[in-house]
Design a protein around this motif. Sequence first.
Motif, mmCIF file in Angstrom:
data_model
loop_
_atom_site.group_PDB
_atom_site.id
_atom_site.type_symbol
_atom_site.label_atom_id
_atom_site.label_comp_id
_atom_site.label_asym_id
_atom_site.label_seq_id
_atom_site.Cartn_x
_atom_site.Cartn_y
_atom_site.Cartn_z
ATOM 1 N N ILE A 29 0.873 -1.179 0.000
ATOM 2 C CA ILE A 29 0.000 0.000 0.000
ATOM 3 C C ILE A 29 0.906 1.224 0.000
ATOM 4 N N ILE A 31 1.147 5.422 -0.395
ATOM 5 C CA ILE A 31 0.485 6.724 -0.382
ATOM 6 C C ILE A 31 1.336 7.648 -1.259
ATOM 7 N N TYR A 88 -5.785 4.280 -6.590
ATOM 8 C CA TYR A 88 -7.083 4.546 -5.977
ATOM 9 C C TYR A 88 -7.113 6.029 -5.646
ATOM 10 N N ASN A 90 -9.087 8.781 -4.060
ATOM 11 C CA ASN A 90 -10.188 8.992 -3.125
ATOM 12 C C ASN A 90 -10.776 10.387 -3.271
ATOM 13 N N TRP A 100 -9.546 7.184 6.459
ATOM 14 C CA TRP A 100 -9.127 6.795 5.116
ATOM 15 C C TRP A 100 -8.230 5.562 5.191
ATOM 16 N N ILE A 104 -8.932 1.751 3.709
ATOM 17 C CA ILE A 104 -7.981 1.083 2.821
ATOM 18 C C ILE A 104 -7.629 -0.294 3.365
ATOM 19 N N ASN A 112 -1.509 1.861 -5.162
ATOM 20 C CA ASN A 112 -1.197 3.270 -4.971
ATOM 21 C C ASN A 112 -2.448 4.047 -4.573
ATOM 22 N N HIS A 113 -2.253 4.993 -3.657
ATOM 23 C CA HIS A 113 -3.384 5.783 -3.139
ATOM 24 C C HIS A 113 -3.070 7.261 -3.168
ATOM 25 N N ARG A 115 -5.321 11.234 -2.444
ATOM 26 C CA ARG A 115 -6.542 11.986 -2.137
ATOM 27 C C ARG A 115 -6.729 13.057 -3.207
#
Length: 170
Positions: A29, A31, A88, A90, A100, A104, A112-113, A115
């Motif tokens: 994961i 960010i 992703y 958000n 958040w 997840i 990958n995340h 905002r």
Amino acid sequence: MKNKFLFFSILISLLSCTSNKKYELASDIYILDKEKPIESFQELTNKLQGKAIYIDRWATWCSPCVEEFKHNEALHNFLHENKIEIVYLNSDTDLEEEKWFDFIIDHKLTGNHLRLDSLLKADLIDKGIFIPMIPQYMVVSEKGEVITNKAFRPSSGKKLYEQLDSLLIK
């Protein structure tokens, strides 16, 4: 003395309950804007330079978005086999970071995340990429160009994989 002991016991319990939760996100994961905000589509594609990308724009309150997560295992297998990154994106506006992260983790959203802040959203709108409804799925080439901003959903299964194959895989 007994009252002091009881007081300190209660105080310690309360402090341990309200202490900030440290998040240990799984190694799969990432960010993307952890170091600095990503304020444009170009900054996003630069982060994953040279890689094809499938973008999933979602929100925690969006039940169709959450429903699509049930298809992630097959999707992730296909993406991994074909060297396509997932992002992703958000779209929650007032979601606390802890919530958040919890979401997840609870939904096993590996990959990958990012905002969606107002600057990135404005850039997506300016580029004609943003669609004002979610879920939204996008396909981005290795060159950082949006091939489609209306890709099939993960629940489409074979239709999505054929679409990705025809757009990205040579």
